[in-house]
Write a protein that holds these residues in place. Structure first.
Motif, PDB file in Angstrom:
ATOM      1  N   SER A  24     -64.493  -2.281  11.852  1.00 27.59           N
ATOM      2  CA  SER A  24     -63.083  -2.431  12.287  1.00 27.59           C
ATOM      3  C   SER A  24     -62.148  -1.693  11.653  1.00 27.59           C
ATOM      4  N   ASP A  25     -61.275  -0.936  12.441  1.00 32.37           N
ATOM      5  CA  ASP A  25     -60.252   0.100  11.826  1.00 32.37           C
ATOM      6  C   ASP A  25     -58.882  -0.562  12.116  1.00 32.37           C
ATOM      7  N   PRO A  26     -58.180  -0.525  10.907  1.00 31.02           N
ATOM      8  CA  PRO A  26     -56.894  -0.955  11.035  1.00 31.02           C
ATOM      9  C   PRO A  26     -55.878  -0.259  11.922  1.00 31.02           C
ATOM     10  N   TRP A  27     -56.291   1.118  12.442  1.00 27.35           N
ATOM     11  CA  TRP A  27     -55.484   1.704  13.272  1.00 27.35           C
ATOM     12  C   TRP A  27     -55.692   1.601  14.600  1.00 27.35           C
ATOM     13  N   GLY A  28     -56.693   0.762  14.975  1.00 31.98           N
ATOM     14  CA  GLY A  28     -56.909   0.569  16.518  1.00 31.98           C
ATOM     15  C   GLY A  28     -58.475   0.072  16.703  1.00 31.98           C
ATOM     16  N   PRO A  29     -58.571  -0.279  17.839  1.00 27.89           N
ATOM     17  CA  PRO A  29     -59.879  -0.697  18.134  1.00 27.89           C
ATOM     18  C   PRO A  29     -61.152   0.375  18.251  1.00 27.89           C
ATOM     19  N   THR A  30     -62.253   0.117  17.707  1.00 31.77           N
ATOM     20  CA  THR A  30     -63.335   1.091  17.728  1.00 31.77           C
ATOM     21  C   THR A  30     -64.172   0.645  18.635  1.00 31.77           C
ATOM     22  N   GLU A  31     -65.070   1.805  19.483  1.00 30.55           N
ATOM     23  CA  GLU A  31     -65.856   1.672  20.369  1.00 30.55           C
ATOM     24  C   GLU A  31     -67.365   1.541  20.033  1.00 30.55           C
ATOM     25  N   ALA A  32     -67.989   0.435  20.501  1.00 24.33           N
ATOM     26  CA  ALA A  32     -69.439  -0.014  19.956  1.00 24.33           C
ATOM     27  C   ALA A  32     -70.356  -0.418  21.371  1.00 24.33           C
ATOM     28  N   GLU A  33     -71.552  -0.525  20.986  1.00 24.61           N
ATOM     29  CA  GLU A  33     -72.485  -0.785  22.025  1.00 24.61           C
ATOM     30  C   GLU A  33     -73.166  -2.285  21.283  1.00 24.61           C
ATOM     31  N   VAL A  34     -73.115  -3.229  22.267  1.00 24.21           N
ATOM     32  CA  VAL A  34     -74.007  -4.474  21.561  1.00 24.21           C
ATOM     33  C   VAL A  34     -75.129  -4.652  22.581  1.00 24.21           C
ATOM     34  N   THR A  35     -76.090  -5.069  22.069  1.00 24.91           N
ATOM     35  CA  THR A  35     -77.370  -5.619  22.748  1.00 24.91           C
ATOM     36  C   THR A  35     -77.779  -6.778  22.409  1.00 24.91           C
ATOM     37  N   LEU A  36     -77.885  -7.637  23.417  1.00 24.72           N
ATOM     38  CA  LEU A  36     -78.705  -9.056  23.284  1.00 24.72           C
ATOM     39  C   LEU A  36     -79.971  -9.101  23.725  1.00 24.72           C
ATOM     40  N   LEU A  37     -80.863  -9.519  22.474  1.00 28.08           N
ATOM     41  CA  LEU A  37     -82.336  -9.362  22.970  1.00 28.08           C
ATOM     42  C   LEU A  37     -82.761 -10.795  22.846  1.00 28.08           C
ATOM     43  N   VAL A  38     -83.254 -11.230  24.087  1.00 26.10           N
ATOM     44  CA  VAL A  38     -83.729 -12.744  24.281  1.00 26.10           C
ATOM     45  C   VAL A  38     -85.295 -12.713  24.301  1.00 26.10           C
ATOM     46  N   PHE A 115     -71.310  -2.607  27.037  1.00 27.59           N
ATOM     47  CA  PHE A 115     -70.820  -1.434  26.560  1.00 27.59           C
ATOM     48  C   PHE A 115     -69.925  -0.671  27.639  1.00 27.59           C
ATOM     49  N   PRO A 116     -68.780  -0.264  27.380  1.00 28.45           N
ATOM     50  CA  PRO A 116     -68.099  -0.322  25.838  1.00 28.45           C
ATOM     51  C   PRO A 116     -67.720  -1.742  25.328  1.00 28.45           C
ATOM     52  N   MET A 117     -67.562  -1.865  23.932  1.00 28.95           N
ATOM     53  CA  MET A 117     -67.292  -2.990  23.514  1.00 28.95           C
ATOM     54  C   MET A 117     -66.135  -2.433  22.429  1.00 28.95           C
ATOM     55  N   ALA A 118     -64.915  -2.789  22.704  1.00 33.28           N
ATOM     56  CA  ALA A 118     -63.592  -2.366  22.069  1.00 33.28           C
ATOM     57  C   ALA A 118     -63.616  -3.427  20.838  1.00 33.28           C
ATOM     58  N   VAL A 119     -64.199  -3.121  19.627  1.00 36.46           N
ATOM     59  CA  VAL A 119     -64.065  -4.183  18.401  1.00 36.46           C
ATOM     60  C   VAL A 119     -62.761  -3.886  17.886  1.00 36.46           C
ATOM     61  N   ASN A 120     -62.187  -5.386  17.695  1.00 40.23           N
ATOM     62  CA  ASN A 120     -61.001  -5.314  17.278  1.00 40.23           C
ATOM     63  C   ASN A 120     -60.767  -4.668  15.648  1.00 40.23           C
ATOM     64  N   SER A 121     -59.403  -4.619  15.294  1.00 36.73           N
ATOM     65  CA  SER A 121     -59.019  -3.984  13.872  1.00 36.73           C
ATOM     66  C   SER A 121     -59.124  -4.907  12.813  1.00 36.73           C
ATOM     67  N   THR A 122     -59.552  -6.163  12.896  1.00 34.84           N
ATOM     68  CA  THR A 122     -59.669  -7.156  11.711  1.00 34.84           C
ATOM     69  C   THR A 122     -60.812  -7.303  11.265  1.00 34.84           C
ATOM     70  N   VAL A 123     -61.183  -6.984  10.055  1.00 36.41           N
ATOM     71  CA  VAL A 123     -62.413  -7.361   9.442  1.00 36.41           C
ATOM     72  C   VAL A 123     -62.749  -9.028   9.272  1.00 36.41           C
ATOM     73  N   GLY A 124     -64.070  -8.982   9.523  1.00 36.62           N
ATOM     74  CA  GLY A 124     -64.205 -10.515   9.327  1.00 36.62           C
ATOM     75  C   GLY A 124     -65.867 -10.672  10.012  1.00 36.62           C
ATOM     76  N   VAL A 125     -66.198 -11.786  10.488  1.00 36.40           N
ATOM     77  CA  VAL A 125     -67.191 -12.375  11.050  1.00 36.40           C
ATOM     78  C   VAL A 125     -66.922 -12.885  12.446  1.00 36.40           C
ATOM     79  N   SER A 126     -67.309 -12.268  13.254  1.00 34.15           N
ATOM     80  CA  SER A 126     -67.260 -12.935  14.789  1.00 34.15           C
ATOM     81  C   SER A 126     -68.431 -13.713  15.194  1.00 34.15           C
ATOM     82  N   TYR A 127     -67.913 -14.757  16.222  1.00 33.62           N
ATOM     83  CA  TYR A 127     -69.037 -15.784  16.629  1.00 33.62           C
ATOM     84  C   TYR A 127     -69.305 -15.784  17.968  1.00 33.62           C
ATOM     85  N   PRO A 128     -69.924 -14.820  18.594  1.00 28.80           N
ATOM     86  CA  PRO A 128     -70.351 -14.922  19.995  1.00 28.80           C
ATOM     87  C   PRO A 128     -71.117 -16.123  20.250  1.00 28.80           C
ATOM     88  N   GLU A 129     -71.223 -16.585  21.603  1.00 31.93           N
ATOM     89  CA  GLU A 129     -72.163 -17.979  21.893  1.00 31.93           C
ATOM     90  C   GLU A 129     -72.775 -17.469  23.068  1.00 31.93           C
TER      91      GLU A 129
END
Length: 438
Positions: A24-38, A115-129
């Motif tokens: 998380s970058d305080p100057w703005g969203p950062t781009e990431a790729e997220v993969t869900l494996l089931v 993808f793309p996933m624009a991760v927000n600028s606030t450090v913490g733990v996110s909770y996708p469901e």
């Protein structure tokens, strides 16, 4: 007020990210790729009618994406379809369904890429469901939600260590299109793959050794095996950051079908072994390799992944993936087995299930398949004009007034051919496969 608890998930859901960990970058969203494996980490086939992924959006520490408009599902597994996502100012929700409305998941992994996933600028733990709609056996499918955790770290905090490894297990000979493995046959060799990290010292731990295997600089994989039992691979990455040595550990575990162990685990008490004395277990008996006894009396549950040889077995419950050779077997409650060999008969006052895989409809135009288990092929003509001949292997029957049925037993390992001669009406002829086992 009583709130009904949510059903327990039958599948395993894991998120992998690039970069790893997310930043998380305080100057703005950062781009990431997220993969869900089931994956199916259990031993029973799971019937699945849908997977739903809900990603929280916003600027809170518990949110993942900065905006619902900057999250897209770029790939889904073969045979699956993605509905149009639901986008709000609080979440974006993706619904995925099998093309046929339902699919059975055994050892195949399902991969969903975002993808793309624009991760927000606030450090913490996110909770996708993730919500799976699943069932086993003949039970109706129901929604089973699980909330996962995806941490977001400040930019640069972990820059001294390797960026993520995303350890994965593949067949020894594999291509880029192959999905990771979660379970292999005993004796298999596998390729352990990760992201290369030139300039960093790496050691792979997986054998009974304190030293591990040193990884060549910049290497991204290593062939390991043969595997005889469930194995955890741990990749140790050693790096220097601001004068301090940092050790990072990434692990992945692969299960081995019918594992080989060198000991027997008996939670209860075992009677004194003697050539003519029955083996008595007050509790649960687990056989991991082999056991021979004049008689086995188990008051609890009998489990075997190896071979049990005895003239007589008396147990409340038997579950095994190996072989039981016995003249007489008595199970007051339940029998679940891959193979049973008995010379005088089998007695069970509970339930013995043979048709484990359900009904599968075969091509009405005919075809050929190698069957992996015993079972029966059923051909059926439902009426219509013209005379037809239904064929399964060397067996055949001719319809009367467009009606006819043919049932043929099939042995495992045989190539089975089915066909229809004549000109059937649309939907007049059906072929079905009923498997004994899975």
């Amino acid at each position: 007020m009583t709130t009904e608890a949510a059903a327990t998930p039958l599948l395993t859901h894991s998120f992998y990210t690039d970069p790893d960990p997310l930043e998380s970058d305080p100057w703005g969203p950062t781009e990431a790729e997220v993969t869900l494996l089931v994956t199916n980490g259990g031993w029973s086939p799971v019937r699945c009618t849908g997977i739903t992924v809900t990603i929280p959006v916003g600027q809170r520490a518990r949110d993942l994406a900065a905006s619902s408009q900057n999250v897209n599902a770029t790939s889904v597994p073969d045979g699956w379809e993605a509905e149009d996502p639901i986008r709000t100012n609080r979440f974006v929700r993706f619904a995925f369904t099998p093309s046929g409305g339902s699919t059975v998941i055994t050892d195949r992994s399902l991969r969903f890429d975002f993808f793309p996933m624009a991760v927000n600028s606030t450090v913490g733990v996110s909770y996708p469901e993730v919500t799976e709609t699943t069932a086993t056996g003949d039970e109706p499918a129901e929604e089973r939600p699980v909330i996962l955790k995806l941490p977001k770290f400040p930019v640069g905090v972990r820059s001294g260590a390797a960026t993520g490894t995303n350890l994965a297990v593949f067949p020894e000979q594999h291509t880029e299109a192959d999905l990771p493995l979660v379970r292999v046959a005993r004796g298999s060799k596998v390729t352990i793959a990760w992201k290369p990290a030139p300039g960093l010292a790496r050691i792979l731990h997986w054998k009974d050794s304190d030293t591990g295997t040193e990884i060549a600089d910049g290497a991204g994989s290593l062939v390991c095996g043969p595997l005889l039992r469930d194995t955890t691979f741990t990749l140790q990455t050693v790096s220097q950051a601001e004068g301090e040595t940092t050790n990072r550990y990434d692990s992945v575990t692969v299960a081995v079908d019918v594992p080989s162990y060198t000991k027997i685990t008996v939670p209860g008490e075992v009677g004194t072994p003697a050539p003519s004395t029955p083996m008595r277990v007050d509790g649960q008996l687990t056989i991991t390799e082999s056991l021979t006894a004049p008689c086995a009396l188990v008051s609890g549950e009998l489990k075997t992944q190896g071979t049990l040889c005895t003239p007589s077995v008396d147990a409340d419950r038997l579950r095994f993936s190996g072989t039981v050779n016995a003249t007489q077997m008595h199970f007051p409650t339940d029998l679940t087995a891959a193979r049973v060999t008995t010379r005088r008969g089998l007695t069970a006052t509970g339930t013995v299930r043979i048709l484990r895989a359900g009904r599968e409809e075969l091509s009405a135009n005919g075809g050929t398949r190698t069957m992996t288990t015993d079972g029966v092929v059923v051909a059926s003509a439902h009426g219509g004009s013209g005379e037809l001949t239904l064929k399964v292997d060397t067996f055949q029957t001719t319809t009367v007034s467009g009606l006819g049925n043919l049932t043929v037993p099939v042995r495992a390992g045989r190539d089975v051919t089915w066909a229809v001669e004549g000109t059937p009406d649309s939907g007049q002829v059906s072929f079905y496969w009923f498997a004994f086992g899975v």
